[in-house]
Design a protein around this motif. Structure first.
Motif, PDB file in Angstrom:
ATOM      1  N   VAL A  11       7.142  44.439   1.806  1.00 57.86           N
ATOM      2  CA  VAL A  11       7.321  44.867   3.204  1.00 57.86           C
ATOM      3  C   VAL A  11       6.827  46.295   3.387  1.00 57.86           C
ATOM      4  N   PHE A  12       7.073  47.159   2.413  1.00 57.85           N
ATOM      5  CA  PHE A  12       6.647  48.552   2.512  1.00 57.85           C
ATOM      6  C   PHE A  12       5.122  48.658   2.485  1.00 57.85           C
ATOM      7  N   LEU A  13       4.503  47.844   1.650  1.00 58.36           N
ATOM      8  CA  LEU A  13       3.041  47.793   1.602  1.00 58.36           C
ATOM      9  C   LEU A  13       2.477  47.259   2.916  1.00 58.36           C
ATOM     10  N   PHE A  14       3.073  46.182   3.400  1.00 59.08           N
ATOM     11  CA  PHE A  14       2.615  45.544   4.633  1.00 59.08           C
ATOM     12  C   PHE A  14       2.672  46.518   5.817  1.00 59.08           C
ATOM     13  N   GLU A  15       3.797  47.181   5.982  1.00 59.63           N
ATOM     14  CA  GLU A  15       3.952  48.103   7.108  1.00 59.63           C
ATOM     15  C   GLU A  15       3.007  49.297   6.986  1.00 59.63           C
ATOM     16  N   SER A  16       2.793  49.778   5.788  1.00 66.82           N
ATOM     17  CA  SER A  16       1.891  50.912   5.586  1.00 66.82           C
ATOM     18  C   SER A  16       0.466  50.555   5.983  1.00 66.82           C
ATOM     19  N   VAL A  17       0.017  49.367   5.588  1.00 67.73           N
ATOM     20  CA  VAL A  17      -1.342  48.934   5.911  1.00 67.73           C
ATOM     21  C   VAL A  17      -1.468  48.622   7.403  1.00 67.73           C
ATOM     22  N   GLN A  18      -0.460  47.939   7.958  1.00 71.40           N
ATOM     23  CA  GLN A  18      -0.508  47.579   9.368  1.00 71.40           C
ATOM     24  C   GLN A  18      -0.527  48.814  10.272  1.00 71.40           C
ATOM     25  N   ARG A  19       0.246  49.826   9.900  1.00 73.04           N
ATOM     26  CA  ARG A  19       0.394  51.004  10.748  1.00 73.04           C
ATOM     27  C   ARG A  19      -0.521  52.149  10.349  1.00 73.04           C
TER      28      ARG A  19
END
Length: 303
Positions: A11-19
Motif C-alpha cells: 500500500v505504501f508503494l502504491f500510494e507513493s507511485v500514484q501520488r
C-alpha cells in the motif's frame, strides 16, 4: 528472499507511485513520511530487489515495482469482486460500479443505461469519470475503473472490447456553412479552407483523424484545440468553423436543426468505432456485469 509478500506494505508503494512522492503518500495515509520510506525499504529487503527510483520530481517504480503494483491491483480487484459476490448471496446487491468514458458518451449513458441501472438496482452506486481515450484505457488497465467506453481505441493486449458499435465520423457544421446543401459525400481536403476545432491528441477522435490525415496526405491545422466536446459544439454553433465528430455526440443539436452532419468520403472515418472495454482477464462483480449488459445494449442502439 521471503516466501510471502506482505500486501500491507505494498500500500505504501502504491500510494507513493500514484501520488508521485512519498510525502504525498504519507499525507494520504495519515502517517509520517519516514514511515512510508521505512515500509518500502523493508519491502525491498524482503523481496531482495529495488522497487522504486527516486527523481527530482518524485518516485517511479522499477520494472520489479511495476510487477508488484500489477499484482496489488489484481489482488484488490479480486477482493472487491469477492465482496460483491458475497453481497449478492446475502441478497443485498450493494457496491459501486466504476465507469470511465469519453465525454461525448455521457448524455447517451445518462439517458439510457445509467437511468435503467439506477431504477433496477437502487442499492448500488456508480462512480463516473470522464477523460480522453488514453486516460480511460489507463484507468481500466489499472483497475481504477471496471468498465470503459472509448472511441476507436488503439490495440492493447491488456484490454478486451466487450461490445463494438460502428460510428462514422462526419464533418459537423452550422446552418450557414458554405458547403451545406451541396451534394456529398465530401473529401477531407474540402474542409481545409475553413477554421477547424479539434480534440487534443489524447482523444480517440483526434487519433482517428490523424490516421485519416496520413492516409489522405493532408494536414489539419486546428484554430482551436480543446478537451471539451461542449466547446467543439459551441464553436460550430457560433458559426466559427467546422469540427469532426460522430453524430451521437451532437444528436440533440442535429435533431433541433442547430447543427448539421456532412458525410466524408474517407474509409478510416467511415469505419470508426465505439468500444466498450474491460481489462483482459478481469472477473467483473455482479453490479459491473449488469452495468456492462445495459451499456452493451445501449451501445448497439447508439446513433
Amino acid at each position: 528472499m521471503h516466501d510471502n509478500i506482505r500486501d500491507a506494505r505494498i500500500v505504501f508503494l502504491f500510494e507513493s507511485v500514484q501520488r508521485g512522492t512519498m510525502r504525498a503518500a504519507a499525507d494520504a495515509l495519515n502517517v509520517a513520511p519516514s514511515a512510508v520510506t521505512r515500509q518500502i525499504g523493508l519491502l525491498e529487503q524482503e523481496l531482495a530487489i529495488p522497487l522504486i527510483e527516486r527523481h527530482t520530481r518524485g518516485v517511479k517504480p522499477t520494472e520489479a515495482g511495476q510487477l508488484l503494483l500489477a499484482y496489488f491491483r489484481e489482488q484488490r480487484s479480486h477482493q472487491e469482486d469477492l465482496l460483491s459476490q458475497l453481497e449478492e448471496i446475502r441478497g443485498l446487491r450493494r457496491g459501486t460500479v466504476r465507469i470511465a468514458l469519453g465525454e461525448g458518451f455521457v448524455s447517451d449513458l445518462m439517458a439510457g443505461p445509467l437511468s435503467r441501472f439506477a431504477r433496477d438496482y437502487p442499492a448500488m452506486s456508480v462512480a463516473l469519470d470522464v477523460g480522453g481515450t488514453n486516460e480511460v484505457m489507463r484507468r481500466v488497465v489499472e483497475d481504477e475503473a471496471d468498465i470503459g467506453l472509448v472511441f476507436s481505441p488503439p490495440p492493447d493486449v491488456k484490454l478486451v472490447s466487450r461490445s463494438i458499435s460502428k460510428q462514422a465520423v462526419k464533418a459537423i457544421v452550422g446552418p450557414d456553412f458554405p458547403l451545406l446543401g451541396q451534394a456529398g459525400p465530401f473529401n477531407m481536403a474540402d474542409f481545409l479552407p475553413y477554421p477547424l476545432a479539434l480534440n487534443h491528441v489524447s482523444y480517440g477522435m483526434r487519433q482517428v483523424l490523424q490516421l485519416a490525415e496520413e492516409t489522405e496526405n493532408i494536414r489539419l491545422s486546428p484554430r482551436l484545440t480543446t478537451n471539451s466536446f461542449d466547446i467543439l459544439r459551441q464553436f460550430v454553433k457560433l458559426q466559427l468553423g467546422v469540427t469532426f465528430l460522430p453524430e451521437f455526440v451532437v444528436s440533440r443539436e442535429l435533431a433541433a436543426g442547430e447543427l448539421f452532419a456532412l458525410p466524408v468520403r474517407q474509409s478510416i472515418l467511415e469505419n470508426a468505432e465505439a468500444h466498450l472495454i474491460t481489462r483482459t482477464g478481469r472477473k467483473l462483480s455482479f453490479g459491473a456485469n449488469k452495468m456492462l449488459q445495459y451499456m452493451a445494449s445501449g451501445l448497439s442502439s447508439l446513433r
